[in-house]
Design a protein around this motif. Structure first.
Motif, PDB file in Angstrom:
ATOM      1  N   LEU A 233      25.619  40.385  25.294  1.00 14.09           N
ATOM      2  CA  LEU A 233      25.842  39.226  26.544  1.00 14.09           C
ATOM      3  C   LEU A 233      25.330  39.529  27.760  1.00 14.09           C
ATOM      4  CD1 LEU A 233      29.320  37.906  25.038  1.00 14.09           C
ATOM      5  CD2 LEU A 233      27.046  36.671  24.938  1.00 14.09           C
ATOM      6  N   ARG A 234      25.633  40.789  28.200  1.00 12.74           N
ATOM      7  CA  ARG A 234      25.086  41.173  29.267  1.00 12.74           C
ATOM      8  C   ARG A 234      23.472  41.267  29.539  1.00 12.74           C
ATOM      9  NH1 ARG A 234      29.563  45.400  29.207  1.00 12.74           N
ATOM     10  NH2 ARG A 234      31.064  44.742  30.540  1.00 12.74           N
ATOM     11  N   SER A 235      22.704  41.646  28.591  1.00  6.23           N
ATOM     12  CA  SER A 235      21.626  41.710  28.593  1.00  6.23           C
ATOM     13  C   SER A 235      20.685  40.298  28.723  1.00  6.23           C
ATOM     14  CB  SER A 235      21.114  42.169  27.040  1.00  6.23           C
ATOM     15  OG  SER A 235      20.968  41.495  25.915  1.00  6.23           O
ATOM     16  N   ILE A 236      21.420  38.972  28.565  1.00  6.02           N
ATOM     17  CA  ILE A 236      20.880  37.959  28.812  1.00  6.02           C
ATOM     18  C   ILE A 236      21.383  37.406  30.091  1.00  6.02           C
ATOM     19  CG2 ILE A 236      20.396  37.444  26.369  1.00  6.02           C
ATOM     20  CD1 ILE A 236      22.853  35.414  26.452  1.00  6.02           C
ATOM     21  N   GLY A 237      22.201  38.035  30.856  1.00  5.32           N
ATOM     22  CA  GLY A 237      22.575  37.692  32.206  1.00  5.32           C
ATOM     23  C   GLY A 237      24.331  37.055  32.161  1.00  5.32           C
ATOM     24  N   VAL A 238      24.824  37.386  31.186  1.00  8.36           N
ATOM     25  CA  VAL A 238      26.339  37.087  31.079  1.00  8.36           C
ATOM     26  C   VAL A 238      26.998  37.885  31.832  1.00  8.36           C
ATOM     27  CG1 VAL A 238      28.211  36.361  29.873  1.00  8.36           C
ATOM     28  CG2 VAL A 238      25.996  35.480  29.146  1.00  8.36           C
ATOM     29  N   ARG A 239      28.036  37.673  32.668  1.00  6.22           N
ATOM     30  CA  ARG A 239      28.973  38.683  33.179  1.00  6.22           C
ATOM     31  C   ARG A 239      30.063  38.673  32.346  1.00  6.22           C
ATOM     32  NH1 ARG A 239      33.366  38.940  36.953  1.00  6.22           N
ATOM     33  NH2 ARG A 239      33.064  36.594  37.501  1.00  6.22           N
ATOM     34  N   VAL A 240      30.352  39.912  31.836  1.00 10.84           N
ATOM     35  CA  VAL A 240      31.420  40.199  30.774  1.00 10.84           C
ATOM     36  C   VAL A 240      32.492  41.270  31.942  1.00 10.84           C
ATOM     37  CG1 VAL A 240      32.264  41.314  28.493  1.00 10.84           C
ATOM     38  CG2 VAL A 240      29.910  40.167  29.009  1.00 10.84           C
ATOM     39  N   THR A 241      33.689  40.312  31.676  1.00  8.74           N
ATOM     40  CA  THR A 241      34.615  41.212  32.422  1.00  8.74           C
ATOM     41  C   THR A 241      35.405  42.096  31.912  1.00  8.74           C
ATOM     42  OG1 THR A 241      36.570  39.678  31.613  1.00  8.74           O
ATOM     43  CG2 THR A 241      35.345  39.135  33.689  1.00  8.74           C
ATOM     44  N   GLY A 242      35.640  42.315  30.288  1.00 10.36           N
ATOM     45  CA  GLY A 242      36.331  43.232  29.826  1.00 10.36           C
ATOM     46  C   GLY A 242      37.768  42.550  29.746  1.00 10.36           C
ATOM     47  N   TRP A 243      38.816  43.246  28.906  1.00  9.06           N
ATOM     48  CA  TRP A 243      39.705  42.441  28.801  1.00  9.06           C
ATOM     49  C   TRP A 243      40.640  42.476  29.977  1.00  9.06           C
ATOM     50  CZ3 TRP A 243      40.995  39.308  24.961  1.00  9.06           C
ATOM     51  CH2 TRP A 243      42.330  38.579  24.668  1.00  9.06           C
ATOM     52  N   ILE A 244      41.199  41.393  30.517  1.00 11.61           N
ATOM     53  CA  ILE A 244      41.908  41.220  31.651  1.00 11.61           C
ATOM     54  C   ILE A 244      43.380  40.539  31.252  1.00 11.61           C
ATOM     55  CG2 ILE A 244      40.257  41.424  33.155  1.00 11.61           C
ATOM     56  CD1 ILE A 244      39.922  38.435  33.256  1.00 11.61           C
ATOM     57  N   GLU A 245      44.114  40.922  32.135  1.00 13.71           N
ATOM     58  CA  GLU A 245      45.558  40.094  31.947  1.00 13.71           C
ATOM     59  C   GLU A 245      45.455  38.639  32.348  1.00 13.71           C
ATOM     60  OE1 GLU A 245      48.647  42.122  33.902  1.00 13.71           O
ATOM     61  OE2 GLU A 245      48.758  43.778  32.223  1.00 13.71           O
ATOM     62  N   ARG A 246      46.411  38.115  32.051  1.00 20.55           N
ATOM     63  CA  ARG A 246      46.224  36.631  32.198  1.00 20.55           C
ATOM     64  C   ARG A 246      46.345  36.254  33.507  1.00 20.55           C
ATOM     65  NH1 ARG A 246      50.502  32.173  32.056  1.00 20.55           N
ATOM     66  NH2 ARG A 246      49.519  30.420  31.551  1.00 20.55           N
ATOM     67  N   SER A 247      47.106  36.859  34.544  1.00 21.32           N
ATOM     68  CA  SER A 247      46.697  36.423  35.986  1.00 21.32           C
ATOM     69  C   SER A 247      45.375  36.563  36.535  1.00 21.32           C
ATOM     70  CB  SER A 247      47.746  37.428  36.504  1.00 21.32           C
ATOM     71  OG  SER A 247      47.443  38.833  36.536  1.00 21.32           O
ATOM     72  N   ALA A 248      44.619  37.542  36.060  1.00 27.89           N
ATOM     73  CA  ALA A 248      43.250  37.681  36.389  1.00 27.89           C
ATOM     74  C   ALA A 248      42.557  36.607  35.904  1.00 27.89           C
ATOM     75  CB  ALA A 248      42.695  39.087  36.067  1.00 27.89           C
ATOM     76  N   LEU A 249      42.773  36.434  34.697  1.00 26.16           N
ATOM     77  CA  LEU A 249      41.906  35.300  33.793  1.00 26.16           C
ATOM     78  C   LEU A 249      42.215  34.018  34.614  1.00 26.16           C
ATOM     79  CD1 LEU A 249      41.454  34.455  30.150  1.00 26.16           C
ATOM     80  CD2 LEU A 249      42.494  32.735  31.653  1.00 26.16           C
ATOM     81  N   LEU A 250      43.505  33.733  35.116  1.00 28.02           N
ATOM     82  CA  LEU A 250      43.785  32.349  35.666  1.00 28.02           C
ATOM     83  C   LEU A 250      43.017  32.547  36.934  1.00 28.02           C
ATOM     84  CD1 LEU A 250      47.294  31.742  34.950  1.00 28.02           C
ATOM     85  CD2 LEU A 250      45.526  30.533  33.921  1.00 28.02           C
ATOM     86  N   GLY A 251      42.852  33.465  37.657  1.00 26.80           N
ATOM     87  CA  GLY A 251      42.138  33.510  38.811  1.00 26.80           C
ATOM     88  C   GLY A 251      40.682  33.249  38.842  1.00 26.80           C
ATOM     89  N   GLU A 252      40.054  33.890  37.801  1.00 28.72           N
ATOM     90  CA  GLU A 252      38.689  33.503  37.376  1.00 28.72           C
ATOM     91  C   GLU A 252      38.537  32.036  36.980  1.00 28.72           C
ATOM     92  OE1 GLU A 252      35.910  35.644  37.465  1.00 28.72           O
ATOM     93  OE2 GLU A 252      36.520  37.574  37.526  1.00 28.72           O
ATOM     94  N   LEU A 253      39.378  31.576  36.291  1.00 30.17           N
ATOM     95  CA  LEU A 253      39.095  30.453  35.629  1.00 30.17           C
ATOM     96  C   LEU A 253      39.397  29.106  36.735  1.00 30.17           C
ATOM     97  CD1 LEU A 253      38.768  28.742  33.042  1.00 30.17           C
ATOM     98  CD2 LEU A 253      41.043  28.957  32.724  1.00 30.17           C
ATOM     99  N   ALA A 254      40.285  29.385  37.585  1.00 28.48           N
ATOM    100  CA  ALA A 254      40.583  28.522  38.795  1.00 28.48           C
ATOM    101  C   ALA A 254      39.269  28.090  39.582  1.00 28.48           C
ATOM    102  CB  ALA A 254      41.630  28.949  39.798  1.00 28.48           C
ATOM    103  N   ARG A 255      38.167  29.222  39.591  1.00 26.97           N
ATOM    104  CA  ARG A 255      37.124  29.129  40.432  1.00 26.97           C
ATOM    105  C   ARG A 255      35.678  28.562  39.516  1.00 26.97           C
ATOM    106  NH1 ARG A 255      39.416  34.020  41.636  1.00 26.97           N
ATOM    107  NH2 ARG A 255      37.816  35.145  40.723  1.00 26.97           N
ATOM    108  N   ALA A 256      36.025  28.225  38.327  1.00 25.65           N
ATOM    109  CA  ALA A 256      34.970  27.722  37.514  1.00 25.65           C
ATOM    110  C   ALA A 256      34.705  26.445  37.671  1.00 25.65           C
ATOM    111  CB  ALA A 256      35.474  27.951  35.857  1.00 25.65           C
TER     112      ALA A 256
END
Length: 350
Positions: A233-256
Motif C-alpha cells: 500500500l505504501r508503494s502506491i502512495g497510501v499512508r499506513v498508520t499501523g494498528w492504533i487505538e480507537r482514540s487515535a483512529l477517531l482523531g484521524e477519522l474526524a479530519r477525513a
C-alpha cells in the motif's frame, strides 16, 4: 440476569461492539467476559464488565472447548452470548454448555467469505446449519445476518443494530475540521486490519485512481497488517498508520473528507458507523451486508468507487453521511432488541 460473553478473538470491531452491548444492558444484566485477547489489535476500550477472564492464547480446539466449559461452570450464566465463528463453534459443540442458553452473534458468517473455495464455503454453511440446532437465539448485527440466521433454522432471531459512542472531543474536532477548508487536497480514509476481508487489492486499485486524478490527495489506511501488505500500500502512495487505538483512529477519522470502505464481506462494520456519526461522508463497495444496512453510496468496481469518492469530496452535503443513524442505530433500539432476546432465552431455559 447473568450474561457470559465468549470471545475467541478479543480485539478490533468485536471489542467495540461488545463494549456497546454491555453498556446498553448493564442496568438489567450482570456481564462477564471470557476472551482470548489480540494484543496487536487492541482498541484501548474498557469493556465495563466486572470480570474479564482470559482464555489461553494457544490451545487445541478440544482444550478450548474445555476452557469455555470451565468459564460457564464458574459463572453459571442465564445467557451464554458467543461472538464470531470460532467461539460459536467451541460453545455449541460442547454438550456441557446448555444449548437453550446460547445466543450467537456471528459478526459475519464464515460462509460469506469470498476468499474461500465454493466447497469450503459450503462446508461452513453445513456446519452452521448443524450448530443452529444448539442455538437458542441469534443477535444479528445486520438485516442480512438476520435473514441468513433464519434460513439456517435458528429458533429466535433478533436484529440488534450496532451503536457507537463517540467522545465529545472527537465531535468537536470534526466540527473544527469542517469549518476550516484545508490547503491540501482531499483526504480519503479507510480503517481496519489489512486482511483478505478488507480486500487491500481493491482499495489499492481505488487509491491509484484517486491519486492519478488528484496527486495532492492524501489516502490513508488506519490500521496495519503484515509488513509485506503494508509496504504494498505504501508503494502506491497510501499512508499506513499501523494498528492504533480507537482514540487515535477517531482523531484521524474526524479530519477525513471521505470514508472509503472496500471490504469484500462484512457483518456491520463499526468504522462505517463511527464515520457516519462524525458526519464524514461514506462511500463503499457494494456488498449484501451494506445494502441491507442502508448505506447509500455503493459501487461495484474500484474505478466507480474512486469516482464516487471524488464527487463526494467536492460536494459532501449532497452525499449525506451514507447511513441514517438516528432512526435505527441508537442505544435505545439496541437495548430493546438485545435485552428482549436475552429475556426470551433466559425465560425459556428456566
Amino acid at each position: 440476569m447473568k450474561v457470559l460473553h465468549i470471545v475467541e478473538a478479543l480485539g478490533g470491531g468485536v471489542t467495540s461492539a461488545l463494549r456497546e452491548y454491555i453498556s446498553a444492558t448493564s442496568a438489567d444484566a450482570e456481564h462477564f467476559v471470557a476472551g482470548r485477547p489480540r494484543p496487536t489489535h487492541g482498541t484501548g476500550d474498557d469493556l465495563g464488565a466486572p470480570s474479564v477472564r482470559e482464555l489461553p492464547s494457544k490451545l487445541s480446539p478440544v482444550r478450548m472447548v474445555a476452557a469455555v466449559e470451565d468459564a460457564v461452570r464458574r459463572t453459571r450464566p442465564d445467557v451464554v452470548h458467543v461472538h464470531s465463528s470460532w467461539a460459536g463453534a467451541y460453545a455449541r459443540a460442547s454438550l456441557r454448555v446448555p444449548a437453550d442458553r446460547v445466543v450467537y452473534t456471528p459478526h459475519c458468517f464464515g460462509f460469506e467469505r469470498t476468499d474461500l473455495s465454493r466447497a469450503h464455503r459450503l462446508a461452513l454453511y453445513r456446519a452452521e446449519h448443524l450448530l443452529a440446532r444448539r442455538t437458542a437465539g441469534v443477535a444479528a448485527v445486520s438485516p442480512r445476518e438476520a435473514a441468513l440466521a433464519a434460513r439456517l433454522g435458528v429458533r429466535r432471531v433478533a436484529y440488534v443494530p450496532q451503536v457507537v459512542s463517540l467522545p465529545g472531543w472527537a465531535l468537536r474536532e470534526r466540527a473544527a475540521a469542517a469549518e476550516q477548508p484545508g490547503e491540501h487536497g482531499p483526504r480519503y480514509v479507510t480503517a481496519g486490519r489489512i486482511c483478505p476481508q478488507k480486500d487491500p487489492a481493491f482499495f489499492a486499485a481505488t487509491a491509484r485512481e484517486l491519486l492519478r486524478s488528484r496527486p495532492d490527495a492524501e489516502v490513508v489506511w488506519l490500521g496495519g497488517g503484515t509488513p509485506q501488505d503494508e509496504e504494498r500500500l505504501r508503494s502506491i502512495g497510501v499512508r499506513v498508520t499501523g494498528w492504533i487505538e480507537r482514540s487515535a483512529l477517531l482523531g484521524e477519522l474526524a479530519r477525513a473528507d471521505v470514508y472509503v470502505h472496500s471490504a469484500a464481506w462484512e457483518g456491520s462494520p463499526m468504522t462505517i458507523l463511527e464515520a457516519a456519526e462524525l458526519g464524514v461522508p461514506v462511500v463503499a463497495r457494494r456488498i449484501a451486508a451494506l445494502e441491507s444496512l442502508g448505506v447509500r453510496r455503493l459501487e461495484r468496481t474500484p474505478s466507480a468507487l474512486a469516482s464516487t469518492a471524488e464527487e463526494t469530496a467536492k460536494d459532501p452535503q449532497s452525499a449525506g453521511v451514507g447511513l441514517d443513524l438516528a432512526a435505527v442505530h441508537n442505544s435505545a433500539a439496541q437495548r430493546e432488541a438485545l435485552l428482549g432476546l436475552y429475556e426470551q432465552v433466559a425465560s425459556s431455559a428456566r
